[in-house]
Design a protein around this motif. Structure first.
Motif, PDB file in Angstrom:
ATOM      1  N   ALA A 187       1.945  33.908 -25.488  1.00 39.80           N
ATOM      2  CA  ALA A 187       3.214  33.974 -24.138  1.00 39.80           C
ATOM      3  C   ALA A 187       2.309  33.444 -22.648  1.00 39.80           C
ATOM      4  CB  ALA A 187       3.488  35.120 -23.497  1.00 39.80           C
ATOM      5  N   LEU A 188       1.057  32.817 -23.274  1.00 38.73           N
ATOM      6  CA  LEU A 188      -0.052  31.648 -22.583  1.00 38.73           C
ATOM      7  C   LEU A 188       0.660  30.803 -22.752  1.00 38.73           C
ATOM      8  CD1 LEU A 188      -2.671  34.154 -22.489  1.00 38.73           C
ATOM      9  CD2 LEU A 188      -0.999  33.816 -20.997  1.00 38.73           C
ATOM     10  N   LEU A 189       1.702  29.842 -23.233  1.00 42.73           N
ATOM     11  CA  LEU A 189       1.821  28.719 -23.539  1.00 42.73           C
ATOM     12  C   LEU A 189       3.440  28.185 -22.372  1.00 42.73           C
ATOM     13  CD1 LEU A 189       0.907  26.861 -25.657  1.00 42.73           C
ATOM     14  CD2 LEU A 189       2.536  25.850 -24.857  1.00 42.73           C
ATOM     15  N   ALA A 190       3.436  27.711 -21.897  1.00 40.73           N
ATOM     16  CA  ALA A 190       4.315  27.120 -21.354  1.00 40.73           C
ATOM     17  C   ALA A 190       4.731  25.621 -21.093  1.00 40.73           C
ATOM     18  CB  ALA A 190       5.360  27.382 -19.266  1.00 40.73           C
ATOM     19  N   ASP A 191       5.701  25.375 -21.267  1.00 40.32           N
ATOM     20  CA  ASP A 191       6.010  23.803 -20.802  1.00 40.32           C
ATOM     21  C   ASP A 191       6.380  22.911 -20.203  1.00 40.32           C
ATOM     22  OD1 ASP A 191       5.786  23.897 -23.976  1.00 40.32           O
ATOM     23  OD2 ASP A 191       7.984  24.009 -24.247  1.00 40.32           O
ATOM     24  N   GLY A 192       5.659  22.082 -20.032  1.00 46.75           N
ATOM     25  CA  GLY A 192       5.980  21.068 -18.444  1.00 46.75           C
ATOM     26  C   GLY A 192       6.641  19.797 -18.373  1.00 46.75           C
ATOM     27  N   ASP A 193       6.532  18.986 -18.115  1.00 47.86           N
ATOM     28  CA  ASP A 193       7.467  17.898 -18.422  1.00 47.86           C
ATOM     29  C   ASP A 193       6.341  16.776 -18.183  1.00 47.86           C
ATOM     30  OD1 ASP A 193       7.614  18.199 -15.366  1.00 47.86           O
ATOM     31  OD2 ASP A 193      10.223  18.175 -15.735  1.00 47.86           O
ATOM     32  N   PHE A 194       5.046  16.457 -17.121  1.00 46.56           N
ATOM     33  CA  PHE A 194       4.028  15.685 -16.694  1.00 46.56           C
ATOM     34  C   PHE A 194       4.831  15.056 -14.980  1.00 46.56           C
ATOM     35  CE2 PHE A 194       3.312  13.659 -20.980  1.00 46.56           C
ATOM     36  CZ  PHE A 194       1.728  14.533 -21.834  1.00 46.56           C
ATOM     37  N   THR A 195       5.390  16.533 -14.707  1.00 50.28           N
ATOM     38  CA  THR A 195       5.529  16.400 -13.211  1.00 50.28           C
ATOM     39  C   THR A 195       4.995  17.111 -12.337  1.00 50.28           C
ATOM     40  OG1 THR A 195       7.691  17.363 -12.890  1.00 50.28           O
ATOM     41  CG2 THR A 195       7.584  14.902 -14.433  1.00 50.28           C
ATOM     42  N   VAL A 196       4.993  16.968 -11.044  1.00 48.54           N
ATOM     43  CA  VAL A 196       4.115  18.119  -9.840  1.00 48.54           C
ATOM     44  C   VAL A 196       5.760  19.188 -10.048  1.00 48.54           C
ATOM     45  CG1 VAL A 196       4.060  18.959  -7.993  1.00 48.54           C
ATOM     46  CG2 VAL A 196       3.228  16.534  -8.471  1.00 48.54           C
ATOM     47  N   GLU A 197       6.637  18.346 -10.059  1.00 45.24           N
ATOM     48  CA  GLU A 197       8.221  19.675 -10.267  1.00 45.24           C
ATOM     49  C   GLU A 197       7.454  21.292 -11.666  1.00 45.24           C
ATOM     50  OE1 GLU A 197       8.319  16.783  -9.428  1.00 45.24           O
ATOM     51  OE2 GLU A 197       8.603  17.254  -7.275  1.00 45.24           O
ATOM     52  N   GLY A 198       7.626  19.867 -12.567  1.00 44.24           N
ATOM     53  CA  GLY A 198       7.697  20.599 -13.798  1.00 44.24           C
ATOM     54  C   GLY A 198       5.872  21.416 -13.917  1.00 44.24           C
ATOM     55  N   LEU A 225       3.753  33.256 -14.640  1.00 39.80           N
ATOM     56  CA  LEU A 225       3.187  34.631 -13.778  1.00 39.80           C
ATOM     57  C   LEU A 225       4.431  35.420 -14.092  1.00 39.80           C
ATOM     58  CD1 LEU A 225       1.500  33.169 -10.388  1.00 39.80           C
ATOM     59  CD2 LEU A 225       0.028  34.121 -12.329  1.00 39.80           C
ATOM     60  N   ASP A 226       5.767  34.832 -13.931  1.00 45.11           N
ATOM     61  CA  ASP A 226       6.198  36.315 -13.976  1.00 45.11           C
ATOM     62  C   ASP A 226       6.471  37.110 -16.333  1.00 45.11           C
ATOM     63  OD1 ASP A 226       7.603  35.594 -11.813  1.00 45.11           O
ATOM     64  OD2 ASP A 226       9.535  33.457 -12.687  1.00 45.11           O
ATOM     65  N   ARG A 227       5.794  36.224 -16.662  1.00 42.69           N
ATOM     66  CA  ARG A 227       6.297  36.304 -17.956  1.00 42.69           C
ATOM     67  C   ARG A 227       4.170  37.178 -18.253  1.00 42.69           C
ATOM     68  NH1 ARG A 227       7.017  31.886 -21.295  1.00 42.69           N
ATOM     69  NH2 ARG A 227       5.216  31.015 -21.187  1.00 42.69           N
ATOM     70  N   ARG A 228       3.506  36.568 -17.573  1.00 43.68           N
ATOM     71  CA  ARG A 228       1.579  37.445 -18.003  1.00 43.68           C
ATOM     72  C   ARG A 228       1.424  37.494 -16.806  1.00 43.68           C
ATOM     73  NH1 ARG A 228       3.633  39.382 -21.849  1.00 43.68           N
ATOM     74  NH2 ARG A 228       2.312  39.024 -24.150  1.00 43.68           N
ATOM     75  N   PRO A 229       1.562  38.451 -15.850  1.00 38.26           N
ATOM     76  CA  PRO A 229       1.231  38.070 -14.421  1.00 38.26           C
ATOM     77  C   PRO A 229      -0.616  38.029 -14.722  1.00 38.26           C
ATOM     78  CG  PRO A 229       2.408  39.924 -14.131  1.00 38.26           C
ATOM     79  CD  PRO A 229       2.554  39.107 -16.294  1.00 38.26           C
ATOM     80  N   GLY A 230      -1.243  38.164 -15.247  1.00 39.26           N
ATOM     81  CA  GLY A 230      -2.683  38.215 -15.067  1.00 39.26           C
ATOM     82  C   GLY A 230      -3.474  37.058 -16.118  1.00 39.26           C
ATOM     83  N   PRO A 231      -3.489  36.047 -15.743  1.00 35.16           N
ATOM     84  CA  PRO A 231      -4.292  34.878 -16.724  1.00 35.16           C
ATOM     85  C   PRO A 231      -5.020  34.202 -15.857  1.00 35.16           C
ATOM     86  CG  PRO A 231      -1.813  33.538 -15.699  1.00 35.16           C
ATOM     87  CD  PRO A 231      -1.975  35.299 -15.691  1.00 35.16           C
ATOM     88  N   ASP A 232      -6.526  34.047 -15.913  1.00 36.87           N
ATOM     89  CA  ASP A 232      -7.489  34.266 -14.920  1.00 36.87           C
ATOM     90  C   ASP A 232      -7.905  32.539 -14.918  1.00 36.87           C
ATOM     91  OD1 ASP A 232      -9.291  33.729 -17.769  1.00 36.87           O
ATOM     92  OD2 ASP A 232      -9.932  35.718 -17.659  1.00 36.87           O
ATOM     93  N   ALA A 233      -7.199  31.813 -16.248  1.00 31.92           N
ATOM     94  CA  ALA A 233      -7.587  30.760 -16.569  1.00 31.92           C
ATOM     95  C   ALA A 233      -6.229  29.437 -16.954  1.00 31.92           C
ATOM     96  CB  ALA A 233      -8.369  29.882 -17.103  1.00 31.92           C
ATOM     97  N   VAL A 234      -5.884  28.564 -16.408  1.00 35.08           N
ATOM     98  CA  VAL A 234      -4.704  27.413 -16.730  1.00 35.08           C
ATOM     99  C   VAL A 234      -5.831  25.972 -16.501  1.00 35.08           C
ATOM    100  CG1 VAL A 234      -3.020  26.884 -16.030  1.00 35.08           C
ATOM    101  CG2 VAL A 234      -3.671  28.744 -15.327  1.00 35.08           C
ATOM    102  N   PHE A 235      -4.979  25.834 -18.156  1.00 36.74           N
ATOM    103  CA  PHE A 235      -5.557  24.194 -18.273  1.00 36.74           C
ATOM    104  C   PHE A 235      -4.131  23.694 -18.097  1.00 36.74           C
ATOM    105  CE2 PHE A 235      -5.470  20.887 -22.094  1.00 36.74           C
ATOM    106  CZ  PHE A 235      -6.007  20.199 -21.332  1.00 36.74           C
ATOM    107  N   ALA A 236      -3.506  22.820 -17.940  1.00 34.16           N
ATOM    108  CA  ALA A 236      -2.438  21.726 -17.304  1.00 34.16           C
ATOM    109  C   ALA A 236      -2.571  20.809 -18.222  1.00 34.16           C
ATOM    110  CB  ALA A 236      -2.436  21.792 -16.017  1.00 34.16           C
ATOM    111  N   ALA A 237      -2.050  19.946 -18.959  1.00 31.00           N
ATOM    112  CA  ALA A 237      -1.712  18.594 -19.982  1.00 31.00           C
ATOM    113  C   ALA A 237      -1.724  17.476 -18.860  1.00 31.00           C
ATOM    114  CB  ALA A 237      -0.878  18.593 -21.054  1.00 31.00           C
ATOM    115  N   ASN A 238      -1.295  17.219 -17.310  1.00 29.08           N
ATOM    116  CA  ASN A 238      -1.928  16.635 -17.059  1.00 29.08           C
ATOM    117  C   ASN A 238      -2.168  16.769 -15.163  1.00 29.08           C
ATOM    118  OD1 ASN A 238       1.023  16.723 -15.827  1.00 29.08           O
ATOM    119  ND2 ASN A 238       0.632  14.626 -15.851  1.00 29.08           N
ATOM    120  N   ASP A 239      -2.667  15.986 -14.348  1.00 27.14           N
ATOM    121  CA  ASP A 239      -3.099  15.964 -12.713  1.00 27.14           C
ATOM    122  C   ASP A 239      -2.146  16.809 -12.807  1.00 27.14           C
ATOM    123  OD1 ASP A 239      -5.774  15.641 -14.075  1.00 27.14           O
ATOM    124  OD2 ASP A 239      -5.840  14.323 -12.861  1.00 27.14           O
ATOM    125  N   LEU A 240      -0.708  16.377 -12.430  1.00 25.31           N
ATOM    126  CA  LEU A 240       0.182  16.263 -11.690  1.00 25.31           C
ATOM    127  C   LEU A 240       0.751  17.731 -11.799  1.00 25.31           C
ATOM    128  CD1 LEU A 240       2.534  12.652 -12.070  1.00 25.31           C
ATOM    129  CD2 LEU A 240       1.762  13.864  -9.623  1.00 25.31           C
TER     130      LEU A 240
END
Length: 349
Positions: A229-240, A249-264
């Motif tokens: 549940a700590l893995l969510a799909d984006g699309d390489f855009t800011v909005e994604g 955050l809706d699914r698991r309100p308490g993550p203490d870190a996030v690794f995003a697959a790109n800077d956007l």
């Protein structure tokens, strides 16, 4: 009074014969030198080049093509919508690297944008016309028709990114350049683990691209038993990235870190974290991927990220393609190059 005619302009231009007379060589010798042919001794070639400069002679492109069997042009094909190409600094950096390297090889860049499968016929007609010497293709997707089109016309090609998807020449030994997506992602997650973070989420890129899949694999290499549940799909855009962060955050309100697959996507995630009252990095540490300086150093706080040499990979793609065009020994065996990545630490993690 009428001005000079175009015919008069053409007559005033220096000719091959004029260059030959000035240099004291034959017309054929001048043609070989100015059109990139071989077999002319250096002293004669130097005399020809001096005469060309003094007379202001401009070589004829059609004649040069006949001598070299080259068009002096390379097609860069990007399978992304126009808004992505002109809004994502990744593409501008890669194109800049390609363009700078092509200049060194006296070749022109022809940019072909592909908005969808409806553009495949247009690309096929262009390649069939023999307008370019080779192709650099990147940002391929699942069931992408481009590799099949390129193979049909036997155009020398180097791919940007690992082609490992159905329809993307996965069954063929094709030359490509990519970064160590999996290793870079694992380094990012290990860094977060080393900071004492235990509920590490991942915002993934589109799963129809190998870069996104490899970064997911790197995340799972470090956290093989992580909460799905700590893995969510984006699309390489800011909005994604923003949408995926809100979903997490809706699914698991308490993550203490996030690794995003790109800077956007990381910048979009940062915006949502702030809107939800989460402090970065105090409450949630954040790491991106790419090290797009225009993004990573502009966020507040500046973004820790995984750096890949995007411009350098573009230049390397050109060098690989030119090696194939020149028939360099061993270039067929050099089917892939994986460039290293490194973690750039800033204030967000």
């Amino acid at each position: 009074m009428p001005g000079p005619s175009h015919d008069a302009d053409r007559e005033a231009r220096p000719t091959l014969e004029a260059v030959a007379a000035s240099a004291g060589v034959s017309r054929a010798t001048v043609s070989r030198v100015v059109n990139g042919g071989s077999g002319v001794r250096k002293p004669l070639a130097d005399r020809v080049r001096k005469a060309v400069e003094e007379l202001g002679y401009v070589p004829n492109h059609a004649a040069r093509t006949l001598v070299t069997r080259r068009n002096g042009a390379v097609a860069v094909i990007i399978d992304e919508p126009e808004f992505r190409i002109f809004s994502d600094p990744f593409f501008s950096q890669q194109i800049r690297g390609i363009s700078r390297e092509l200049i060194l090889h006296d070749s022109q860049l022809v940019l072909l944008l592909v908005e969808g499968s409806g553009d495949f016929d247009r690309v096929a007609r262009y390649l069939a016309g023999g307008h370019v010497d080779g192709v650099l293709a990147f940002s391929l997707h699942t069931d992408d028709g481009l590799p099949a089109i390129i193979r049909r016309f036997r155009v020398p090609t180097v791919y940007g990114g690992r082609p490992g998807l159905p329809g993307a020449a996965s069954e063929l030994a094709v030359p490509y350049v990519d970064c160590d997506n999996r290793g870079g992602a694992a380094a990012a997650v290990r860094h977060l683990v080393g900071l004492g973070r235990r509920r590490i989420a991942h915002i993934a890129g589109p799963r129809d691209q190998t870069s996104a899949l490899d970064r997911i694999d790197g995340y799972r290499d470090v956290l093989p038993d992580g909460d799905p549940a700590l893995l969510a799909d984006g699309d390489f855009t800011v909005e994604g990235g923003a949408r995926a962060m809100a979903e997490l955050l809706d699914r698991r309100p308490g993550p203490d870190a996030v690794f995003a697959a790109n800077d956007l996507m990381a910048s979009g995630a940062l915006r949502v974290l702030r809107e939800r009252g989460r402090r970065v990095p105090e409450d949630v540490a954040l790491v991106g991927f790419d090290d797009m300086v225009s993004i990573a150093e502009a966020t507040d706080p500046p973004l820790t990220t995984v750096r890949q040499d995007v411009e350098g990979m573009g230049r390397l793609m050109v060098r690989m393609l030119m090696g194939r065009l020149d028939g360099e020994a061993g270039c067929d065996e050099r089917e892939s190059v994986i460039t290293p990545t490194e973690l750039v630490r800033r204030a967000s993690a």
